[in-house]
Design a protein around this motif. Sequence first.
Motif, PDB file in Angstrom:
ATOM      1  N   MET A   1       0.850  -1.204   0.000  1.00 40.46           N
ATOM      2  CA  MET A   1       0.000   0.000   0.000  1.00 40.46           C
ATOM      3  C   MET A   1       0.874   1.238   0.000  1.00 40.46           C
ATOM      4  SD  MET A   1      -2.871   0.970   2.787  1.00 40.46           S
ATOM      5  CE  MET A   1      -3.382   2.674   2.955  1.00 40.46           C
ATOM      6  N   PRO A   2       0.511   2.206  -0.816  1.00 43.05           N
ATOM      7  CA  PRO A   2       1.350   3.404  -0.910  1.00 43.05           C
ATOM      8  C   PRO A   2       1.244   4.265   0.343  1.00 43.05           C
ATOM      9  CG  PRO A   2      -0.639   3.653  -2.243  1.00 43.05           C
ATOM     10  CD  PRO A   2      -0.649   2.245  -1.717  1.00 43.05           C
TER      11      PRO A   2
ATOM     12  N   MET D  72      -8.447  12.257  -7.430  1.00 39.60           N
ATOM     13  CA  MET D  72      -8.341  13.518  -6.689  1.00 39.60           C
ATOM     14  C   MET D  72      -9.074  13.432  -5.354  1.00 39.60           C
ATOM     15  SD  MET D  72      -6.449  15.622  -8.339  1.00 39.60           S
ATOM     16  CE  MET D  72      -6.796  17.202  -7.568  1.00 39.60           C
ATOM     17  N   GLY D  73     -10.192  12.737  -5.354  1.00 38.68           N
ATOM     18  CA  GLY D  73     -11.021  12.697  -4.147  1.00 38.68           C
ATOM     19  C   GLY D  73     -10.346  11.997  -2.990  1.00 38.68           C
ATOM     20  N   LEU D  74      -9.745  10.830  -3.275  1.00 39.93           N
ATOM     21  CA  LEU D  74      -9.105  10.067  -2.203  1.00 39.93           C
ATOM     22  C   LEU D  74      -7.618  10.363  -2.097  1.00 39.93           C
ATOM     23  CD1 LEU D  74     -10.426   6.424  -1.886  1.00 39.93           C
ATOM     24  CD2 LEU D  74     -10.733   8.353  -0.341  1.00 39.93           C
ATOM     25  N   GLY D  75      -7.024  10.893  -3.162  1.00 36.67           N
ATOM     26  CA  GLY D  75      -5.601  11.204  -3.101  1.00 36.67           C
ATOM     27  C   GLY D  75      -4.702  10.047  -3.483  1.00 36.67           C
ATOM     28  N   PHE D  76      -5.246   9.103  -4.279  1.00 36.05           N
ATOM     29  CA  PHE D  76      -4.460   7.969  -4.753  1.00 36.05           C
ATOM     30  C   PHE D  76      -4.764   7.738  -6.227  1.00 36.05           C
ATOM     31  CE2 PHE D  76      -5.430   6.895  -0.270  1.00 36.05           C
ATOM     32  CZ  PHE D  76      -4.141   6.806   0.232  1.00 36.05           C
ATOM     33  N   GLY D  77      -3.799   7.177  -6.945  1.00 38.94           N
ATOM     34  CA  GLY D  77      -4.056   6.768  -8.312  1.00 38.94           C
ATOM     35  C   GLY D  77      -5.054   5.620  -8.357  1.00 38.94           C
ATOM     36  N   GLY D  78      -5.595   5.372  -9.546  1.00 40.83           N
ATOM     37  CA  GLY D  78      -6.677   4.419  -9.718  1.00 40.83           C
ATOM     38  C   GLY D  78      -6.355   2.990  -9.308  1.00 40.83           C
ATOM     39  N   ARG D  79      -5.087   2.603  -9.378  1.00 39.30           N
ATOM     40  CA  ARG D  79      -4.760   1.232  -8.972  1.00 39.30           C
ATOM     41  C   ARG D  79      -5.004   1.012  -7.479  1.00 39.30           C
ATOM     42  NH1 ARG D  79      -2.741  -2.083 -12.623  1.00 39.30           N
ATOM     43  NH2 ARG D  79      -2.393  -1.079 -14.629  1.00 39.30           N
ATOM     44  N   GLY D 151      -0.946   4.893  -8.608  1.00 39.66           N
ATOM     45  CA  GLY D 151      -1.448   4.198  -7.432  1.00 39.66           C
ATOM     46  C   GLY D 151      -0.646   2.948  -7.117  1.00 39.66           C
ATOM     47  N   ASP D 152       0.346   2.660  -7.933  1.00 41.78           N
ATOM     48  CA  ASP D 152       1.303   1.591  -7.653  1.00 41.78           C
ATOM     49  C   ASP D 152       2.626   2.209  -7.250  1.00 41.78           C
ATOM     50  OD1 ASP D 152      -0.020  -0.753  -7.886  1.00 41.78           O
ATOM     51  OD2 ASP D 152       0.668  -1.233  -9.912  1.00 41.78           O
ATOM     52  N   ASP D 153       3.381   1.496  -6.406  1.00 40.99           N
ATOM     53  CA  ASP D 153       4.730   1.959  -6.125  1.00 40.99           C
ATOM     54  C   ASP D 153       5.534   1.928  -7.423  1.00 40.99           C
ATOM     55  OD1 ASP D 153       4.172   2.251  -3.429  1.00 40.99           O
ATOM     56  OD2 ASP D 153       4.616   0.142  -3.037  1.00 40.99           O
TER      57      ASP D 153
END
Lengths: 154, 154, 154, 154
Positions: A1-2, D72-79, D151-153
Amino acid sequence: MPNPPIGFQHGVTLDQAQRIATTALEEGRRLGLAPLTVVVLDAAGQMKALLKEDGCSLLRPAIAHGKAFGAMGLGFGGRELARRSQGMPGFMNAFSDLAGGAAVPVPGGVLVRDGAGAILGAVGVSGDLSDKDELAAVAGIKAAGLTPDTGDDA
Amino acid sequence: MPNPPIGFQHGVTLDQAQRIATTALEEGRRLGLAPLTVVVLDAAGQMKALLKEDGCSLLRPAIAHGKAFGAMGLGFGGRELARRSQGMPGFMNAFSDLAGGAAVPVPGGVLVRDGAGAILGAVGVSGDLSDKDELAAVAGIKAAGLTPDTGDDA
Amino acid sequence: MPNPPIGFQHGVTLDQAQRIATTALEEGRRLGLAPLTVVVLDAAGQMKALLKEDGCSLLRPAIAHGKAFGAMGLGFGGRELARRSQGMPGFMNAFSDLAGGAAVPVPGGVLVRDGAGAILGAVGVSGDLSDKDELAAVAGIKAAGLTPDTGDDA
Amino acid sequence: MPNPPIGFQHGVTLDQAQRIATTALEEGRRLGLAPLTVVVLDAAGQMKALLKEDGCSLLRPAIAHGKAFGAMGLGFGGRELARRSQGMPGFMNAFSDLAGGAAVPVPGGVLVRDGAGAILGAVGVSGDLSDKDELAAVAGIKAAGLTPDTGDDA
């Protein structure tokens, strides 16, 4: 998890927003106004701070939000929105619907600018007459060292 | 898995939409207008292109969209919608609600027609006064070799 | 014009709400959590206080609000809402729709009770993992001398 | 009447957004993908640019928007959103409702960061398989000299 989300930068800081909100309520007390709700929006139009005094009626938070959001939406302080509401009612009714009801075109919605004119957010105050609500918003913004834009020429 | 969807034909092409949008913004700069947002809808009322200039206020994309969508919704350019908003406010308020707020009855919403009069889509521009927004939309549509319909007789 | 509205009594006071919100953020910092947004709702389900730390993503205010509003809506803390979301997803999906999307069934929504068990409002926190968000909410409520109800038996 | 609105500064510039959008479509063509729609959101979560290729189905613009807006809403990429959708379906269903349906938790929603990690906006692409949509978004962001966060490392 990032890692947790980082990097969102949306204008007004929490320190500034708290200073604005608490000063606006103090100004209301000093002027003997009815109980107030103050909302501070950031540059993304999202809520940064809200404080509602004891005794406010049910929708004061929504009205205060709507004043600030209307200002962010069109890019003018509430006094200019009020003028347009008089002069172009068809457009302003549509604008209200378009904003899902969250745009209230009256004084008391005030843009927050920095020294260079950049818009950092907006403040909305509701509880007393709109002109008095605006006094509280302006006092709060000035206390944070920022520049209020009410929609009137200075 | 099935093949990718093909065959949707929705009027204005991407090439035309890009030409319309970039020319509308150039026209705004040429005329010294405030920062503009331009939206191009296709014949299905879906967004084909959108460009927002730096400095636009928060809801300019929604307003520009609403001008174009209102035109597609009733089948008239924004000037006719503005007249109906004056003359039949009850209907136009209901129309705004019916569209979920996404119908803004003012100049700056312009239908896009081909040489035979077929409607290929609509353009909405927002950022300056509505009459000036419309100039930018019209310039864009003409640059793409298509015919603007502002809601006024030519 | 009538006198300003008075007499609305909606549970948690502004003093308590401010204490809850500032302590929740301090607890987040102490625990090294991601930037948090905290919302305090009063007994009428309206916003009494909101503070958003710098760096929060766009919808953290809406999520924090939804955790608190979901708790007020069903009358249980977020842990019970999360259990019901697992066990009765049909009902909880309908509940989410019924609330217009403003009900988020996860930990971090915490009811605020007084010593006699009366519900004075609710707190929602969002920004980190839900279990950690809840720690910040609980710390805030306790700092105000009130009793948190997370939806688990104590 | 006051001057036109100035001072809104919302992350990604129009130049960057146009570069991102046009490159994403070029990458789609190079890879032989189905017709794509690309949406670029600014730091306020508002649309900065949208381009829809000829042949896209009706809701591709809404899907592309939802991928970017969810990020944008959660602050993470789609993955990361897709992982959470698997692991915490109750929360993610509520999140979708809370966003009015405008949050689509799949690959192809990509945060746009500058060299210091600040989030300037997000890109959403829809039209082909999500993994392929993402390739187009990433190519666009890189072409603008910015950093994609899927959303991935890394």
